[in-house]
Design a protein around this motif. Structure first.
Motif, mmCIF file in Angstrom:
data_model
loop_
_atom_site.group_PDB
_atom_site.id
_atom_site.type_symbol
_atom_site.label_atom_id
_atom_site.label_comp_id
_atom_site.label_asym_id
_atom_site.label_seq_id
_atom_site.Cartn_x
_atom_site.Cartn_y
_atom_site.Cartn_z
ATOM 1 N N PRO A 190 -16.268 2.104 2.848
ATOM 2 C CA PRO A 190 -14.999 2.810 2.582
ATOM 3 C C PRO A 190 -14.033 2.015 1.706
ATOM 4 C CG PRO A 190 -15.612 2.956 4.900
ATOM 5 C CD PRO A 190 -16.565 1.988 4.276
ATOM 6 N N ASP A 191 -13.963 0.686 1.936
ATOM 7 C CA ASP A 191 -13.040 -0.117 1.135
ATOM 8 C C ASP A 191 -13.490 -0.194 -0.318
ATOM 9 O OD1 ASP A 191 -11.470 -0.614 3.340
ATOM 10 O OD2 ASP A 191 -12.549 -2.438 3.882
ATOM 11 N N LEU A 192 -14.778 -0.419 -0.536
ATOM 12 C CA LEU A 192 -15.274 -0.467 -1.912
ATOM 13 C C LEU A 192 -15.150 0.890 -2.587
ATOM 14 C CD1 LEU A 192 -18.471 -2.715 -2.007
ATOM 15 C CD2 LEU A 192 -16.176 -3.202 -2.790
ATOM 16 N N GLU A 193 -15.370 1.963 -1.839
ATOM 17 C CA GLU A 193 -15.213 3.299 -2.410
ATOM 18 C C GLU A 193 -13.765 3.533 -2.830
ATOM 19 O OE1 GLU A 193 -16.275 7.948 -1.299
ATOM 20 O OE2 GLU A 193 -16.419 6.388 0.213
ATOM 21 N N ASP A 194 -12.840 3.017 -2.052
ATOM 22 C CA ASP A 194 -11.429 3.136 -2.415
ATOM 23 C C ASP A 194 -11.144 2.399 -3.721
ATOM 24 O OD1 ASP A 194 -8.661 3.668 -2.095
ATOM 25 O OD2 ASP A 194 -8.388 1.658 -1.275
ATOM 26 N N VAL A 195 -11.705 1.206 -3.880
ATOM 27 C CA VAL A 195 -11.511 0.453 -5.122
ATOM 28 C C VAL A 195 -12.179 1.167 -6.296
ATOM 29 C CG1 VAL A 195 -11.943 -1.742 -6.271
ATOM 30 C CG2 VAL A 195 -11.338 -1.717 -3.861
ATOM 31 N N ALA A 196 -13.380 1.707 -6.067
ATOM 32 C CA ALA A 196 -14.079 2.425 -7.141
ATOM 33 C C ALA A 196 -13.289 3.652 -7.583
ATOM 34 C CB ALA A 196 -15.474 2.828 -6.670
ATOM 35 N N SER A 199 -13.643 -7.817 -4.157
ATOM 36 C CA SER A 199 -13.966 -6.384 -4.251
ATOM 37 C C SER A 199 -14.488 -6.030 -5.633
ATOM 38 C CB SER A 199 -12.721 -5.548 -3.911
ATOM 39 O OG SER A 199 -11.663 -5.826 -4.813
ATOM 40 N N LEU A 200 -13.963 -6.666 -6.679
ATOM 41 C CA LEU A 200 -14.477 -6.396 -8.032
ATOM 42 C C LEU A 200 -15.917 -6.884 -8.179
ATOM 43 C CD1 LEU A 200 -11.325 -7.295 -10.162
ATOM 44 C CD2 LEU A 200 -12.270 -5.018 -9.757
ATOM 45 N N GLN A 218 -3.974 2.454 -8.145
ATOM 46 C CA GLN A 218 -4.044 1.246 -7.328
ATOM 47 C C GLN A 218 -4.670 1.554 -5.979
ATOM 48 O OE1 GLN A 218 -1.021 -2.005 -5.323
ATOM 49 N NE2 GLN A 218 -0.255 -0.703 -6.958
ATOM 50 N N PRO A 219 -5.756 0.878 -5.596
ATOM 51 C CA PRO A 219 -6.432 1.195 -4.332
ATOM 52 C C PRO A 219 -5.639 0.710 -3.125
ATOM 53 C CG PRO A 219 -7.517 -0.636 -5.435
ATOM 54 C CD PRO A 219 -6.461 -0.149 -6.380
ATOM 55 N N ALA A 220 -5.726 1.489 -2.068
ATOM 56 C CA ALA A 220 -5.042 1.115 -0.822
ATOM 57 C C ALA A 220 -5.602 -0.189 -0.255
ATOM 58 C CB ALA A 220 -5.178 2.239 0.203
ATOM 59 N N PHE A 221 -6.872 -0.482 -0.537
ATOM 60 C CA PHE A 221 -7.498 -1.704 -0.031
ATOM 61 C C PHE A 221 -6.803 -2.941 -0.601
ATOM 62 C CE2 PHE A 221 -11.076 -4.864 -0.365
ATOM 63 C CZ PHE A 221 -11.142 -5.131 0.985
ATOM 64 N N TRP A 222 -6.343 -2.875 -1.843
ATOM 65 C CA TRP A 222 -5.590 -3.985 -2.422
ATOM 66 C C TRP A 222 -4.163 -4.004 -1.896
ATOM 67 C CZ3 TRP A 222 -7.016 -4.110 -8.379
ATOM 68 C CH2 TRP A 222 -8.391 -4.369 -8.511
ATOM 69 N N GLN A 223 -3.591 -2.813 -1.700
ATOM 70 C CA GLN A 223 -2.185 -2.730 -1.306
ATOM 71 C C GLN A 223 -1.921 -3.431 0.026
ATOM 72 O OE1 GLN A 223 -1.365 1.448 -1.347
ATOM 73 N NE2 GLN A 223 -1.183 1.562 -3.575
ATOM 74 N N LYS A 224 -2.946 -3.506 0.881
ATOM 75 C CA LYS A 224 -2.754 -4.153 2.183
ATOM 76 C C LYS A 224 -2.353 -5.621 2.024
ATOM 77 C CE LYS A 224 -6.169 -1.138 4.399
ATOM 78 N NZ LYS A 224 -7.514 -1.073 5.007
ATOM 79 N N ASN A 225 -2.812 -6.275 0.965
ATOM 80 C CA ASN A 225 -2.507 -7.691 0.741
ATOM 81 C C ASN A 225 -1.612 -7.897 -0.468
ATOM 82 O OD1 ASN A 225 -4.237 -8.104 2.832
ATOM 83 N ND2 ASN A 225 -5.571 -9.539 1.803
ATOM 84 N N SER A 226 -1.078 -6.816 -1.026
ATOM 85 C CA SER A 226 -0.385 -6.907 -2.314
ATOM 86 C C SER A 226 1.124 -6.843 -2.134
ATOM 87 C CB SER A 226 -0.850 -5.766 -3.226
ATOM 88 O OG SER A 226 -0.093 -5.729 -4.420
ATOM 89 N N TYR A 227 1.806 -7.307 -3.178
ATOM 90 C CA TYR A 227 3.240 -7.068 -3.284
ATOM 91 C C TYR A 227 3.460 -5.592 -3.596
ATOM 92 C CZ TYR A 227 1.742 -7.662 -8.138
ATOM 93 O OH TYR A 227 1.067 -7.562 -9.334
#
Length: 1828
Positions: free
Chosen positions: A1617-1623, A1601-1602, A1631-1640
């Motif tokens: 939408p996912d990239l917009e969330d990261v941006a 994503s970065l 912290q973007p929700a897109f990362w949280q799906k796979n994050s601790y």
């Protein structure tokens, strides 16, 4: 008997299970009768067993009987009824009645939705409902329902339950129908694995999964696996069901298709016929279940050469599919493909191509253009094209099919053989023989390998290959004839091409065999296709060639072609032979034959030649006589012509002279008029000519840009439009396309006169609105206008006048009115449309017109309407940010008519001047109209003159109409110009007056955009422009009017308006958002006055941190890393007091320490007297960094400095005032929060206004809509109050409510009518009702005092005095009642302290308290002694505890209640807290208790709740950051601005690159597995491998994503939408929700999150490279529990203990030692923090937190496993503290009963003076990580 039945069921012996169940049923009927309720379960079980055994009618009858009993016994809405409905629907499914099944399931679902907690039942219903949609052909709904069901089942049963497998099977089939075969395979394999584990390998459930998996493997091209799986499944089903069961039929059909893929066509046909017989017997001859089998059978018949049978069978399949699914459904495609193939085999090429193209179109629409399913149809269509002679098309289609098959199956798969063959045939026809040979040889190689050398497909390929080879040609043709003859029979039409090829192979060498082969082939084809069919062409050509060879061969002279032979030769060949004989004398034929031909020609031509010679002689004689007579006549004519010419010349000369005289006289007169008429116009026309010349040169680029604006920019705001136009202009300049350097759309396609008229018609006078109107006027598509402030609506209504038809989609007869508008050519406005338009409008939007005779028609639903070209359609929506589908967007022109600052400013200025200077405004309005009229007249005159000049021919002086028009226009234009000059002078005076009021309009209009964005905070915060203007008018009316002091008046207007706006909006805001409103109003005022630094504001709103580089922190224990990071960010601002700020701060640490320790840091002296040098915003930034708990006072200081103290004290809510301000058509809306009920206040108001008896209250919910509608209609006529409660529970009825409110007419509705609405915040509440209604928020009381007062005011004095049946019980009741009320207030107010109070914020309500009061009274009156244990249980476990879901919250409430339900409370000296402020007053009347409560302090301290004083700091920090976060969410995302900072793109590029550099690449798991293999004695190897896999999943997502962010900034990828969330996360440091799906779990902002992630990676990298660490960072694990389990496993395996007998013991190590050696047993961990207390290193016990220190670090700990029964811990001396992953503490409740945020519990030693209860009340817990 029940056990026996269940045992038989477990082993799959359904027959024995059925027998036992029937026996039980008979016994129950004897005992209870035939209709007793106890029979219902047995009937249901017996019915399901009959279903397992295939007796579906019996199953249906039994289940219907069970359902009837249950409905009678339990009622129609009971859970048992829902289960019975579900079982009955399965029977209907088996019987093929999908609509009835769907109806039953929908009823069951509606029942299940009303039953909370029954997720498993809801999942089963959703599964069956999805399957019913699948049977009806709706694969999308099939998938959606099953995905919902899967989520519920996995949550309810776990991922490996057999019920999950059922849903997985259906979901896989749904994905397969949608074309996702690989996804289907994954789901089916998972289901098969579950079923095998649950039922075994020989169960029928396993069989079904095997069959479906086999079919899926076939789709994926693995035919051998397909055959194996299906054969296994079939064997199991035949063993369990017998050979005639429906399930067996499905497996037979699948196995038959498998054999077809393997080339076993006869087996394929036999299996398909057998399956069809079973299905016809089970379902009937016309059921949808037959479609697949019929298609399979037709393909088998076609493969066997029975084309007519294939056609009949495919026709039957197609008819059933069309009837069941519709003509364009995906299920019809296979039947169409088979039917097209049959038609091709029968020579019906046109029909074949039609069917095949239709099938391909359907498949492409549903599956996409490159799906593997298209390949088969493409090849069939290619063969049809080749047979009809279109070889280029055949080649293209074959290549496309081959590309798809290569991608999905590989180039050498059996599926590609037919495609290689088709492609080779096309290249043969096109003359590319070398390429064709390679392709045909490849096809032959694959077919021989897959089917064997004697297969019919090999024979067909040999035929084609024989055409391109010279060597072995005869052998190939003979092999082909032999193979095809054996496959089809020697006289089958498929053998004809082989015979022709064999004849060609014989050729010159054996002409007799050549002829025999050709004759036989021609005979077969004429019999099959008829004598004139196009498919006979190759045979006819070969025939001609064969008999031509007979003539060319040298023969004895005496032998000419025999008559018998010639007669047998085809007619076309005879004609060719005659022609060749006559033309080519070299042909060696008999002389007699050649003489016969010559004589036959001479006999026909000779007589004709003699007649021609006689006719030519007669013609020559007649022509000679005619030429003599013509010469005599010509001499006479020449003489006469000469005389006439002389006469005409003389006369013409005379006339010319006369005419010249008259013309000259006229021209002299008209020239004088022309000079006078055009006098003074030269200079203006020269300027216009120059302007037009420039515009003409720029026309190309300007029109191109205009087209771009019309096509693309209508839906965007002004900023983006300007940026796009500027970029287009630059592009034009780069490519040297002439265009205007400063572009205005109105200058290119606009007309000033028309635009002025639009403005008069209420079009907002700003550039965006004018551009929108121009786009609307020039676009070919109908406009859809985003119009939340109904500006476009007003303009359309005014401009179109009375002719306009105004419609709404909610009107019952809108379609009829629309038809009238279309047919009569009227303009139609459809307003307030939702995000989904009525499909009825689709032909209209597409302008799908057609001609019927001489009329233009259009279809509208079921009607065909005459289309009038004058018809115009306008569509508007009130939605502020709608999301229309791409299908709608391409059919309309989207226009954004949202109010703009310029447009609103002009409106507000007009309103203000009209009220303050009415004469001036009236004069301005008149000037606008007069000016428009004058310029319109001038334009009309100019247009008339230009028209006459352009149409004038010859000399201009001869055009009398032009001269007259010029003369008249000169007089008119002079008069108009004089009037225009006067108007301009007056306009200047008017504008000067208006300029005085501009500051007020600018400030007022700016405020609208603050309140318009409040809906982003809560969906109920909706305000219309009309409402806003009403507030403005009220401010003008009520503001102070000082005489002769305009400046004071303007100031008073500004202050009064913003005050009124604040008060009105505050009424509709929750308390938590009122400070945020004041802050935003302040910021907007400062922006208008240019007092606000945008960079400082942005930094303040993001919480002071953006992730920039942090400077070295000075040594100060009180200064946290977060505070220093915020201070470092301040210096990065680079101007004002910030340069060198951190250095100055470090030099004055003692002074700042005093500020940090101060109780009032806002007013405490700051080092260097910085307070006086800073603005309020700058002071707030410093407070946020140094004392985050003082953020709210800092924000209040900003508001106080700009707007005043009244904006810090929201006005009290006054219901009576709101009622007095309302009217009979304005709804009054209560916006509720949990625990709030406005009915008491509303009842009091109703009684005061004598409306209590006439009010009608309806609590909305299921089925209450008609009652509410009836009450409103009654109230409108009767003048009653109508109260609709809980509107948020009736989402489906909200459109009806919106319609009813819109229909309220003040002239019809009774004056006393009022509509009261109450609802929790909901996005489904109608926006128009919210915008036009009066909103009021209702919240429960805040604080202990308010809660106690509310409770005691609700008690009636008579009831209070009568409670208790003795003096002792009355005294005890009043004491304990006060304790209960205090307990109720305390547990509610603990929510304000976040996780310290409760892990989950519960909404305890008044009914909870009331039931406890009733129970207290009952227990005291019915028992001699007080049952404290029972009272505690009912309160903490049943009444209040019923809401508590978290295990540790349950411990907290259980301990809290013991302070109030105890013996000590009966003593007068017992205090509730250390301060002694709160206690149960002595026995006294109700008034005494009220007096005591009113004397309590308003604000309570944390000690009243058992919390530490630091809890106030946590609450204050949470409140301050919450206000900033909410305010920041309302602002647009962007950088730069007035502060000159970095742009958004620069920030994104810089930070994404930085983060990407910091975050390492994923771990090498292969190396890791090799380095740390699975070891029985070392579980940490497994742990590190599992952690690497988890982190790799996160790292891949983060890094990808970065990288994509950098590409998106450059425009290389789409910002989805996912990239917009990261941006947004990068810009907001969130912290973007897109990362949280796979994050601790983590609550850190993005910058801290990245740093934390890097630290975790370093920890594991060190572990991997250097071996297992001696000390483990407990917080660094992705899944901490796996590490703890691994350590226990190591100990258990080492000591040979069962792991489930082990627990942890804990030993705290000294803080001074930074690292410890690895222990022999257990592990040493570190990285934990304590929240709510601290660890005392000296005493080695838990102690209270230090002042203002919220978290403390826990030293290293030695965790030692031990057996449970040998635990040495004294539980009275420890506090069992939970460990949480984040400070939020709450999470999803897992199957263990704990939150997913919970790790484990550790036992912490406590001091002797404390107990575990003390720390439980403190809310103490350990955390793995902090929030920053």
């Amino acid at each position: 008997m029940l056990k026996a039945r269940n045992a038989y069921g477990c082993f799959g012996d359904y027959e024995k299970q059925r027998d036992v169940t029937e026996r039980g049923l008979r016994m129950q009927e004897q005992l209870y009768g035939s209709d007793h309720s106890k029979l219902a379960p047995t009937l249901g079980s017996l019915g399901n067993l009959h279903g397992h055994l295939g007796n579906y009618e019996k199953q249906k009858d039994l289940l219907l009987r069970s359902l009837t009993i249950m409905e009678r016994e339990y009622g129609p809405e009971n859970r048992m009824v829902a289960i019975a409905l579900t079982n009955l629907s399965n029977a209907y499914q088996r019987l093929g009645n999908a609509p009835e099944q769907q109806r039953l399931l929908e009823r069951a679902q509606s029942i299940a939705e009303t039953l909370p907690g029954h997720q498993g039942m809801q999942a089963c219903i959703l599964t069956n409902l999805g399957n019913s949609h699948g049977l009806l052909g709706n694969a999308k709904k099939h998938k959606d329902f099953l995905e919902r069901a899967l989520a519920l089942k996995e949550q309810e049963y776990g991922p490996d339950h057999p019920e999950v497998a059922v849903t997985l099977m259906g979901l896989g089939c749904a994905y397969g129908t949608l074309g996702f075969a690989e996804t289907q395979r994954q789901f089916i394999e998972r289901a098969l694995k579950i079923k095998r584990r649950a039922f075994g390998d020989k169960h029928v459930a396993t069989a079904g999964a095997l069959v479906v998996l086999g079919t899926t493997m076939g789709v994926l091209g693995d035919v051998e696996s397909e055959k194996d799986f299906i054969s296994q499944g079939l064997a199991i089903q035949e063993e369990n069901f017998g050979s005639d069961h429906q399930e067996v039929a499905c497996a037979l059909a699948a196995l038959g298709q498998c054999h077809a893929n393997l080339g076993n066509d006869r087996t394929h046909k036999d299996l398909a016929q057998r399956a069809l017989a079973i299905e016809e017997r089970t379902f009937g001859p016309e059921h949808r279940e037959l479609i697949t089998t019929l298609v399979s059978l037709s393909e088998a018949e076609g493969s066997l050469g029975k084309a007519e049978s294939q056609q009949r069978t495919a026709d039957r399949a197609l008819a059933i599919a069309c009837r069941c699914y519709g003509k364009e459904h995906l299920e019809t495609a296979p039947a169409l493909l088979s039917l097209g193939d049959a038609c091709r085999r029968l020579g019906q090429l046109s029909l074949s191509k039609s069917h095949l193209k239709r099938a391909l179109k359907i498949q492409e629409a549903d599956l996409g253009a490159n799906h593997r399913s298209l390949a088969k149809g493409l090849v069939s269509l290619a063969l049809a094209m080749g047979q009809s002679g279109d070889f280029e098309k055949q080649k293209l289609l074959s290549e496309r099919a081959l590309e798809i098959q290569r991608r999905d199956f590989g180039a050498s798969h059996r599926f590609t053989a037919r495609t290689w063959h088709s492609l080779g045939k096309a290249n043969v026809a096109l003359g590319e023989f070398s390429l064709a040979k390679q392709q045909l040889e490849e096809a032959l190689r694959i077919q021989t390998k897959e089917y064997g050398p004697g297969h019919k497909e090999v024979g067909l390929t040999l035929v084609s290959l024989s055409e391109v080879v010279e060597k072995d040609r005869l052998e190939l043709a003979q092999r082909a004839v032999k193979i095809l003859g054996e496959a089809y029979g020697p006289d089958h039409v498929e053998c004809a091409p082989a015979l022709l090829a064999l004849g060609e192979a014989f050729g010159q060498e054996n002409i007799q065999k050549y002829q025999r082969c050709v004759k036989k082939a021609l005979k077969i084809q004429e019999r099959e296709f008829g004598p004139g069919h196009c498919l006979l062409a190759p045979a006819l050509q070969s025939s001609a060639k064969a008999f031509g060879e007979v003539l060319r061969r040298p023969k004895p002279r005496s032998k000419a072609p025999r008559v018998a032979e010639l007669l047998q030769t085809p007619r076309r060949a005879l004609i060719e032979i005659d022609l060749q004989v006559l033309i080519d004398p070299s042909l060696k034929v008999s002389r007699r034959y050649r003489c016969i031909l010559i004589l036959r020609v001479a006999k026909m031509v000779g007589p004709k030649k003699e007649a021609l010679a006689i006719a030519e002689g007669q013609l020559k004689e007649a022509e000679d006589k005619l030429s003599v007579k013509k010469a005599e006549l010509q001499a006479v004519q020449d003489n006469v012509a000469k005389l006439l010419e002389e006469f005409a010349t003389a006369k013409q000369k005379k006339d010319d002279l006369q005419q010249q005289f008259e013309v000259c006289t006229k021209r002299l007169i008209t020239a004088e008029k022309l000079i006078n008429g055009l006098g003074g116009e030269k200079s203006r026309w020269q300027a216009s000519s120059a302007t037009l010349g420039l515009q003409y040169n720029n026309l190309t680029g300007d029109v191109l840009i205009s087209s771009g604006i019309i096509a693309y920019l209508g839906c965007f705001l002004a900023k983006y439009r300007n940026e796009s136009v500027d970029s287009w202009i630059s592009l034009m300049q780069e490519n040297k396309v002439p265009s205007s350097s400063s572009f205005l759309l109105r200058s290119v396609i606009g007309e000033d006169v028309v635009i002025r008229q639009w403005v008069i018609d209420k079009l907002p006078n700003d550039q965006v609105s004018i551009d929108n109107a121009l786009i609307l006027n020039n676009s070919r598509r109908w406009p859809l206008m985003i119009d939340p402030q109904i500006q476009a609506n007003k303009w359309i209504r005014n401009s179109k006048g009375e002719k306009l038809l105004v419609l709404r989609l909610s009107q019952n007869n809108y379609a009829r009115k629309l038809e009238v508008g279309i047919s009569q050519g009227l303009p139609v406005l459809i307003e307030n449309v939702p995000e989904v338009l009525d499909p009825l409008l689709e032909p209209l939007l597409q302008k799908a017109k057609f001609k019927a005779g001489n009329m233009i028609m259009i279809r509208l639903g079921d009607s065909t309407v005459e289309y009038n070209e004058d018809f115009r359609l306008f569509i508007t929506t009130k939605l502020p940010n709608p999301h229309y589908s791409p299908e709608i967007c391409v059919q309309v022109t989207l226009l954004n008519f949202m109010v703009t600052p310029d447009g609103l400013q002009d409106q507000m200025l007009g309103i203000l001047v009209a009220k303050e200077e009415p004469e001036v405004e009236k004069k301005r309005q008149n000037l606008i109209i007069e000016s428009a009229q004058s310029k319109a007249q001038l334009k009309e005159i100019e247009d008339k003159i230009l028209e006459l000049l352009s149409n004038s021919k010859g000399n201009i002086l001869d055009d009398e109409e032009l001269i007259t028009t010029l003369a008249n226009s000169k007089v008119t234009s002079t008069r108009i110009e004089e009037r225009v000059k006067e108007q301009e002078k007056t306009q200047a005076l008017v504008q000067e007056t208006r300029e005085t009021y501009v500051p007020v309009s600018v400030r007022s209009s700016a405020m609208f955009f603050v309140i318009a964005d409040l809906c982003k905070v809560e969906p109920m915060y909706q305000y219309s422009l009309e409402w806003f203007i009403d507030i403005f008018l009220l401010a003008i009316k009520t503001a102070e009017k000082p005489e002769r002091n305009l400046q004071r008046r303007l100031t008073a207007l500004q202050n009064q308006f913003i005050k009124l706006l604040y008060e009105k909006v505050c009424d509709s805001l929750f308390a938590k958002d009122k400070l945020m409103l004041s802050l935003l109003l302040t910021f907007k005022s400062m922006e208008v006055d240019h007092e606000l630094d945008q960079a400082e504001k942005s930094l303040l709103l993001v919480g002071g941190t953006t992730g920039a580089e942090v400077r070295a922190r000075p040594q100060a224990d009180w200064l946290s890393d977060v505070s220093w990071a915020r201070l470092s960010e301040l210096e990065d601002l680079g101007k004002g007091p910030w340069p060198g700020f951190t250095e100055k701060f470090a030099q004055n640490l003692p002074g700042w320490k005093a500020v940090f320790d101060s109780d009032d840091p806002v007013h405490a002296p700051w080092p260097g007297n910085l307070q006086e040098q800073m603005t309020p915003v700058q002071r707030a930034l410093v407070l946020l960094a140094v004392r985050a708990d003082a953020t709210v006072p800092g924000l209040q200081d900003i508001i106080l400095a700009k707007l005043g103290a009244e904006f810090l004290e929201p006005p009290p809510f006054n219901l009576e005032k709101v009622y007095s301000d309302s009217n009979n058509v304005t709804p009054l809306i209560f916006v509720l929060s949990s625990g709030a009920d406005p009915m008491a206040e509303l009842n009091r108001l109703a009684m005061k206004n004598n409306m209590f008896e006439t009010k009608a209250a309806v609590s909305l919910g299921q089925g209450q809509g008609p009652k509410a509608e009836f009450a409103i209609n009654e109230g409108k006529t009767g003048g009653n109050w109508v109260i609709l409660q809980n509107c948020h529970l009736a989402v489906s009825w909200m459109p009806v409510l919106e319609k009813l409110v819109e229909e309220l007419d003040p002239d019809v509705v009774a004056d006393t009518f009022r509509l009261w609405l109450s609802a929790m915040p909901s996005p489904h509440f109608p926006v128009s009702v919210l915008q036009n209604g009066m909103k009021m928020t209702v919240e429960p009381p805040k604080g202990l005092k308010s809660n106690l007062l509310r409770a005691y005011l609700s008690f009636e004095e008579e009831w209070f005095d009568s409670a208790g049946n003795s003096d002792a019980s009355r005294k005890a009741f009043r004491k304990m009642l006060f304790g209960l009320c205090f307990f109720h207030a305390l547990i509610q107010e603990r929510c304000n302290y976040g996780p310290l109070g409760w892990n989950i914020p519960y909404q305890f309500s008044e009914p909870d308290r009331q039931i406890c009061v009733s129970q207290l009274k009952m227990f005291l009156e019915e028992n001699q002694t007080i049952p404290y244990a029972a009272l505690r249980y009912t309160a903490s476990e049943a009444n209040y505890g019923g809401r508590v879901t978290d295990a540790h919250d349950r411990i907290t409430i259980t301990n809290l209640v013991t302070d109030y339900y105890c013996e000590d409370i009966l003593k007068d000296g017992y205090k509730f807290s250390e301060s002694g402020t709160y206690y149960a007053p002595k026995h006294q009347p109700l008034s005494g208790y009220l007096e005591y409560i009113r004397a309590l302090p308003i604000n309570q301290m944390p000690e009243a709740f058992g919390l530490h004083a630091n809890a106030n700091l946590s609450a204050a920090i949470k409140e301050g950051l919450g206000v900033l976060s909410t305010a920041n969410s309302m602002l647009p995302k962007g950088g730069g601005g007035d502060g000159g900072g970095k742009t958004t793109d620069q920030v994104l590029t810089e930070l994404s690159s930085k983060f990407l550099h910091d975050i390492r690449v994923p771990f090498d798991t292969e190396w890791l597995v090799a380095t740390y293999p699975t070891d029985y004695n070392e579980s940490m190897n497994t742990v590190v491998n599992q952690e690497a896999l988890r982190f790799n999943k996160l790292l891949i997502r983060v890094r990808a994503s970065l990288v994509d962010i950098g590409k998106a900034v450059k425009g290389l990828v789409i910002m989805g939408p996912d990239l917009e969330d990261v941006a947004n996360g990068i810009l907001l440091n969130k912290q973007p929700a897109f990362w949280q799906k796979n994050s601790y779990p983590s609550l850190k902002p993005m910058s801290s999150y990245v740093a934390d992630l890097v630290a975790r990676m370093n920890f594991f990298t060190d572990w991997m490279e250097n071996g297992h660490p001696a000390n483990y960072w407990l917080s660094g694990f992705f899944f901490t529990q796996s590490f703890l389990t691994g350590q226990l496993q190591n100990f258990a395996r080492k000591k040979k203990f069962p792991i489930d007998t082990l627990i942890w013991t804990f030993h705290f190590l000294k803080r001074e030692i930074a690292s410890h050696p690895k222990p022999e047993e257990g592990c040493i961990v570190y990285g934990l923090f304590m929240d709510g207390a601290r660890w005392c290193n000296d005493k080695q016990v838990i102690q209270d937190s230090l002042p203002k220190v919220l978290f403390s670090e826990i030293p290293h700990m030695h965790w030692i496993p031990c057996e449970k029964d040998k635990d040495p811990t004294d539980m009275s001396k420890v506090y069992p503290s939970p460990i949480y992953k984040t400070s939020e503490r709450k999470g999803v409740l897992s199957t263990t009963g704990h939150s997913t945020n919970f790790v484990c519990t550790i036992k912490i030693p406590i001091a002797p003076e404390h107990s575990a209860k003390f720390w439980i009340k403190r809310g103490v817990a350990c955390l793995c990580q902090l929030d920053d």
